[in-house]
Design a protein around this motif. Structure first.
Motif, PDB file in Angstrom:
ATOM      1  N   LYS A 122      22.868  13.711  44.211  1.00  0.00           N
ATOM      2  CA  LYS A 122      22.206  14.968  44.547  1.00  0.00           C
ATOM      3  C   LYS A 122      20.698  14.794  44.495  1.00  0.00           C
ATOM      4  CE  LYS A 122      21.962  19.799  43.271  1.00  0.00           C
ATOM      5  NZ  LYS A 122      22.276  20.811  42.289  1.00  0.00           N
ATOM      6  N   LYS A 124      19.092  12.010  44.951  1.00  0.00           N
ATOM      7  CA  LYS A 124      18.705  11.166  46.074  1.00  0.00           C
ATOM      8  C   LYS A 124      18.632  11.989  47.363  1.00  0.00           C
ATOM      9  CE  LYS A 124      20.494   6.798  44.320  1.00  0.00           C
ATOM     10  NZ  LYS A 124      21.506   5.764  44.485  1.00  0.00           N
ATOM     11  N   ASN A 125      19.583  12.884  47.566  1.00  0.00           N
ATOM     12  CA  ASN A 125      19.571  13.735  48.753  1.00  0.00           C
ATOM     13  C   ASN A 125      18.346  14.644  48.757  1.00  0.00           C
ATOM     14  OD1 ASN A 125      21.899  12.659  49.819  1.00  0.00           O
ATOM     15  ND2 ASN A 125      23.234  14.249  48.943  1.00  0.00           N
ATOM     16  N   ASP A 126      18.031  15.215  47.590  1.00  0.00           N
ATOM     17  CA  ASP A 126      16.852  16.069  47.498  1.00  0.00           C
ATOM     18  C   ASP A 126      15.580  15.275  47.762  1.00  0.00           C
ATOM     19  OD1 ASP A 126      18.450  18.228  46.928  1.00  0.00           O
ATOM     20  OD2 ASP A 126      18.103  18.149  44.751  1.00  0.00           O
ATOM     21  N   TYR A 129      15.354  14.386  51.500  1.00  0.00           N
ATOM     22  CA  TYR A 129      14.966  15.579  52.258  1.00  0.00           C
ATOM     23  C   TYR A 129      13.466  15.838  52.114  1.00  0.00           C
ATOM     24  CZ  TYR A 129      14.737  20.451  53.718  1.00  0.00           C
ATOM     25  OH  TYR A 129      14.404  21.615  54.348  1.00  0.00           O
TER      26      TYR A 129
END
Length: 169
Positions: A122, A124-126, A129
């Motif tokens: 999570k 890493k995704n943030d 983005y």
């Protein structure tokens, strides 16, 4: 019309106590018709009270029937309202207790605390983005800057071509 001679005289010759002793007291007794009306009214109150089920219904019943002091259901309605308020307070306390118990058990049951891969994914995704967002804005700013600089250079070169050369000595 006949005249009565007894009514011409002075009536104050008897005191109030003497008048009371000689007169009859009238005691008004309820007739069958009045008791029937009262029983109908009692039935009407009972039917209206039976229709009430919520706190608002009982409050409405009290506001409508509070003028009549003989209504025995007003006190019952007040008691019902108090009972409903106590039940609501008890339910609210139980819900708060359940929520606090869930909050205490949540770290134990929540998989994100024990699964570092899920939590890091999570993050890493943030992060990805955010980086894409920053790069996108930099590209937009760069394109706008390059276009505006090229327009500025072309305007500058046009001015130089239009002006005649100044002879120097």
């Amino acid at each position: 019309m006949p005249r009565f001679s007894n009514f011409n005289g002075n009536f104050n010759h008897m005191s109030n106590s003497e008048q009371q002793e000689k007169s009859f007291k009238r005691v008004r007794q309820k007739s069958d018709n009045e008791s029937e009306i009262v029983s109908k009214l009692d039935r009407c109150w009972a039917e209206d009270f039976a229709k009430c089920s919520t706190k608002e219904d009982f409050e409405e019943y009290i506001s409508v029937n509070s003028r009549n002091k003989r209504n025995p259901f007003i006190m019952k309605a007040k008691d019902k309202i108090e009972k409903i308020k106590k039940e609501e307070a008890q339910k609210l306390a139980e819900e708060k207790a359940k929520e606090s118990a869930k909050k205490l058990q949540e770290p134990i049951n929540n998989n994100t605390y024990y699964n570092p891969q899920g939590n890091s994914a999570k993050k890493k995704n943030d992060l990805l983005y955010f980086i894409l967002k920053v790069v996108g804005w930099l590209i937009v700013i760069g394109v706008v800057g390059i276009v505006s600089y090229s327009i500025y250079q072309s305007e500058k070169s046009k001015k130089e071509k239009k002006s005649p050369p100044i002879p120097t000595l």
